[in-house]
Design a protein around this motif. Structure first.
Motif, PDB file in Angstrom:
ATOM      1  N   PRO A  48       0.762  -1.804  -0.478  1.00 52.39           N
ATOM      2  CA  PRO A  48       0.440  -0.447  -0.088  1.00 52.39           C
ATOM      3  C   PRO A  48       1.056   0.916   0.398  1.00 52.39           C
ATOM      4  CG  PRO A  48      -1.036  -2.010   1.328  1.00 52.39           C
ATOM      5  CD  PRO A  48       0.707  -2.397   1.093  1.00 52.39           C
ATOM      6  N   THR A  49       2.219   1.396   0.497  1.00 46.14           N
ATOM      7  CA  THR A  49       2.887   2.599   0.691  1.00 46.14           C
ATOM      8  C   THR A  49       4.073   2.795  -0.625  1.00 46.14           C
ATOM      9  OG1 THR A  49       3.364   1.743   3.157  1.00 46.14           O
ATOM     10  CG2 THR A  49       4.967   3.848   1.965  1.00 46.14           C
ATOM     11  N   ASP A  75       0.643   3.337  -3.302  1.00 41.32           N
ATOM     12  CA  ASP A  75      -0.744   4.109  -2.750  1.00 41.32           C
ATOM     13  C   ASP A  75      -1.387   3.389  -2.888  1.00 41.32           C
ATOM     14  OD1 ASP A  75      -1.822   6.838  -1.820  1.00 41.32           O
ATOM     15  OD2 ASP A  75      -1.442   7.515  -3.661  1.00 41.32           O
ATOM     16  N   ILE A  76      -2.136   2.445  -2.890  1.00 40.65           N
ATOM     17  CA  ILE A  76      -3.083   1.847  -2.470  1.00 40.65           C
ATOM     18  C   ILE A  76      -4.169   1.717  -0.902  1.00 40.65           C
ATOM     19  CG2 ILE A  76      -3.021   1.078  -4.991  1.00 40.65           C
ATOM     20  CD1 ILE A  76      -2.210  -2.029  -4.093  1.00 40.65           C
ATOM     21  N   SER A  77      -5.326   1.002  -1.634  1.00 38.90           N
ATOM     22  CA  SER A  77      -5.341   0.643   0.019  1.00 38.90           C
ATOM     23  C   SER A  77      -5.454  -1.607  -0.135  1.00 38.90           C
ATOM     24  CB  SER A  77      -6.965   1.256   0.273  1.00 38.90           C
ATOM     25  OG  SER A  77      -7.579   0.632   1.473  1.00 38.90           O
ATOM     26  N   ASN A 109      -6.972  -3.886   1.530  1.00 39.87           N
ATOM     27  CA  ASN A 109      -7.666  -4.954   3.358  1.00 39.87           C
ATOM     28  C   ASN A 109      -7.066  -6.366   3.711  1.00 39.87           C
ATOM     29  OD1 ASN A 109      -9.121  -6.823   1.550  1.00 39.87           O
ATOM     30  ND2 ASN A 109     -11.025  -6.075   1.535  1.00 39.87           N
TER      31      ASN A 109
END
Length: 247
Positions: free
Chosen positions: A106-107, A110-112, A114
């Motif tokens: 995610p870093t 730049d995504i989310s 779960n």
């Protein structure tokens, strides 16, 4: 299969005779409200465990097949790419890869992400290297005459693979595919460390509430045992259904 499960379950009460430990099976007694609630909580973990394993297996097969094709090429650079991918991925522990995907991806992108999809992605990547080797071995096991026959019919490379080689290779690799699915089912327990509410995570949470780790983890062992035995039985049934007739 069923008699094995029954044997294990029948042996459990006698384990108490090996020490002075007082077993607290009341925590999982379906005859009480507490036991019924705890059992429902634990069994609900099957859903996430099965879903994450099935999706990881499917995606790993697709990615593994794509990685396997360069290994079959006469181009040394393509073969080198295959070897590099397989050796690097197989060298990374699954837990380390899982943590990197969940916290690092995610870093970087730049995504989310779960818990569920982080687990699927990590298990897919980890398993794809093994799948690539399984597919490579299965395809190379097909006799050269099959390739020549397909080419004599005017089929191009991809048509030959899709219509002639891969269907035959799948029969050859079904047993190792079954073994790899069992491996994914067991490795899926690691996804509990990033918060996925699977069988292992739920067992850990219940231990914190009930303070009876031996009983709860014993039940967890039985849950995985049942799941693995069912999968193994299904793989054997499928092997018989698509077995190559002997001449």
């Amino acid at each position: 299969m069923s008699h094995r499960i029954v044997t294990v379950i029948l042996c459990l009460p006698f384990l108490g005779g090996c020490s002075d430990y007082q077993w607290g099976w009341y925590v999982l007694d379906p005859g009480t409200e507490q036991g019924k609630t705890n059992l429902s909580f634990l069994l609900a973990g099957f859903e996430d465990t099965i879903y994450v394993s099935l999706l990881s297996m499917l995606f790993a097969m697709l990615l593994g097949l794509m990685v396997a094709f360069p290994a079959l090429s006469s181009n040394p650079w393509l073969r080198a790419i295959n070897r590099l991918y397989v050796e690097v991925i197989r060298s990374i522990p699954v837990l380390v890869l899982l943590l990197w995907v969940y916290y690092g991806m995610p870093t970087l992108l730049d995504i989310s992400l779960n818990h569920f999809w982080a687990g699927v992605i990590a298990l897919t990547i980890a398993e794809s290297a093994f799948m690539a080797e399984v597919f490579r071995g299965g395809i190379q096991a097909i006799m050269r005459g099959q390739h020549e026959a397909a080419e004599s019919l005017g089929l191009n490379y991809w048509q030959k693979m899709r219509l002639v080689i891969l269907p035959q290779a799948f029969r050859q690799i079904l047993p190792p595919l079954g073994n790899q699915f069992v491996y994914i089912l067991k490795m899926s327990s690691l996804v509990s460390v990033i918060g996925l509410s699977d069988l292992t995570r739920r067992a850990n949470e219940l231990v914190v509430n009930e303070y009876l780790p031996l009983e709860i983890y014993t039940f967890l062992v039985l849950e995985y045992l049942l799941l693995i035995l069912l999968v193994s039985q299904a793989v054997r049934w499928l092997e018989k259904r698509i077995a190559i007739p002997s001449h």
